[in-house]
Design an enzyme around this catalytic site. Structure first.
Site, PDB file in Angstrom:
ATOM      1  NE  ARG A 148      -4.353  -0.357   2.368  1.00  0.00           N
ATOM      2  CZ  ARG A 148      -5.192  -1.364   2.638  1.00  0.00           C
ATOM      3  NH1 ARG A 148      -4.763  -2.594   2.727  1.00  0.00           N
ATOM      4  NH2 ARG A 148      -6.467  -1.126   2.788  1.00  0.00           N
TER       5      ARG A 148
ATOM      6  NE  ARG B 267     -13.370  -3.374   6.774  1.00  0.00           N
ATOM      7  CZ  ARG B 267     -12.379  -3.500   5.916  1.00  0.00           C
ATOM      8  NH1 ARG B 267     -12.388  -4.486   5.042  1.00  0.00           N
ATOM      9  NH2 ARG B 267     -11.367  -2.659   5.914  1.00  0.00           N
TER      10      ARG B 267
ATOM     11  NE  ARG C 134     -10.578   1.894   5.024  1.00  0.00           N
ATOM     12  CZ  ARG C 134     -11.503   1.014   4.655  1.00  0.00           C
ATOM     13  NH1 ARG C 134     -12.770   1.220   4.912  1.00  0.00           N
ATOM     14  NH2 ARG C 134     -11.146  -0.076   4.027  1.00  0.00           N
TER      15      ARG C 134
HETATM   16  P1  AMP Z   1      -8.115  -3.744   4.416  1.00  0.00           P
HETATM   17  O1  AMP Z   1      -8.895  -4.840   5.044  1.00  0.00           O
HETATM   18  O2  AMP Z   1      -7.111  -4.241   3.421  1.00  0.00           O
HETATM   19  O3  AMP Z   1      -8.987  -2.636   3.856  1.00  0.00           O
HETATM   20  O4  AMP Z   1      -7.241  -3.071   5.592  1.00  0.00           O
HETATM   21  C1  AMP Z   1      -7.871  -2.473   6.710  1.00  0.00           C
HETATM   22  C2  AMP Z   1      -6.902  -1.516   7.411  1.00  0.00           C
HETATM   23  O5  AMP Z   1      -5.740  -2.255   7.853  1.00  0.00           O
HETATM   24  C3  AMP Z   1      -6.332  -0.406   6.548  1.00  0.00           C
HETATM   25  O6  AMP Z   1      -7.196   0.730   6.478  1.00  0.00           O
HETATM   26  C4  AMP Z   1      -5.033  -0.078   7.295  1.00  0.00           C
HETATM   27  O7  AMP Z   1      -5.284   0.659   8.488  1.00  0.00           O
HETATM   28  C5  AMP Z   1      -4.562  -1.477   7.708  1.00  0.00           C
HETATM   29  N1  AMP Z   1      -3.726  -2.107   6.648  1.00  0.00           N
HETATM   30  C6  AMP Z   1      -4.000  -3.243   5.930  1.00  0.00           C
HETATM   31  N2  AMP Z   1      -3.023  -3.533   5.054  1.00  0.00           N
HETATM   32  C7  AMP Z   1      -2.105  -2.533   5.200  1.00  0.00           C
HETATM   33  C8  AMP Z   1      -0.872  -2.245   4.557  1.00  0.00           C
HETATM   34  N3  AMP Z   1      -0.382  -3.012   3.561  1.00  0.00           N
HETATM   35  N4  AMP Z   1      -0.189  -1.141   4.975  1.00  0.00           N
HETATM   36  C9  AMP Z   1      -0.636  -0.355   5.977  1.00  0.00           C
HETATM   37  N5  AMP Z   1      -1.815  -0.558   6.611  1.00  0.00           N
HETATM   38  C10 AMP Z   1      -2.544  -1.639   6.228  1.00  0.00           C
END
Ligand code: AMP
Length: 206
Positions: free
Chosen positions: A83, A147, A158
């Protein structure tokens, strides 16, 4: 790759099942740490709830550890990682001789993303994603709840974070022959079919 609400989780899950390879979702690992891994929880919870990105070193560590396990030898799907540019560069090092890394960008207009995130639900028991039209989880019957990071203010944060931190990685990968982009504003099945063809068009060419 794709912004929050693009369908990365759903499509990564479908693809991983169909190819029988593990799906590695950094978001899932971080959510599962809640209440289980005190240290990870402490470092990530507040940042995730605010819609910001957790520390690069923390997520790179998660991926490094997971990629060292034997079941990923046949291949794997990464969902929600990398990311940041830092993470993308770290991933290249981690993969080393395991290229090609096929990168698929799921493109979805912002109005569609906001609508999807507004109606997105997740099972409180097993974490399976769903939409607001369902009452209980189709996988385990558990209650569906939003969520914690899908609140409108957090969603806007986000999307902003995505534009600032993650959109540049798409440009980092776009120049590679293993990059593909698909239209994510279609039925789930059509997106899945397009992703399959996109991956086949890279791997098939080898
Ligand atoms: P997701 O389920 O992929 O949308 O991730 C949910 C949250 O987890 C994100 O909004 C970030 O706070 C954290 N997160 C997940 N993957 C990453 C990543 N590769 N780098 C930084 N934060 C992450």
């Amino acid at each position: 790759m794709g912004p929050p609400g693009a369908g990365k989780g759903t499509q990564a899950d479908r693809f991983a099942r169909s190819r029988q390879v593990p799906r590695i979702s950094t978001g899932d690992v971080l959510r599962q740490a809640r209440g289980q891994d005190a240290e990870l929880d402490r470092q990530a919870r507040a940042t995730m709830d605010a819609g910001r990105l957790v520390d690069d070193d923390l997520v790179i560590g998660i991926v490094r550890k997971r990629l060292a396990e034997p079941d990923v030898k046949v291949g794997f799907v990464l969902d929600g990682f990398p990311r940041t540019l830092n993470q993308a560069e770290a991933l290249d090092h981690l993969l080393d001789d395991r290229q090609p890394l096929v990168v698929v960008d799921i493109e979805v207009p912002e109005e569609t993303l906001l609508e999807r995130l507004r109606t997105r639900r997740v099972c409180a028991k097993c974490g399976t994603p769903a939409t607001a039209v369902l009452l209980v989880c189709s996988a385990c019957g558990g209650p569906l709840v939003p969520r914690s990071d899908d609140d409108l203010r957090v969603v806007q944060e986000r999307l902003k974070v995505y534009e600032r931190e993650s959109a540049p990685i798409v440009e980092f990968y776009r120049r590679r022959p293993s990059f593909r982009s698909v239209d994510g504003d279609q039925l789930q099945e059509s997106v899945a079919a397009d992703i399959s063809s996109a991956v086949a068009s890279v791997l098939g060419a080898r």
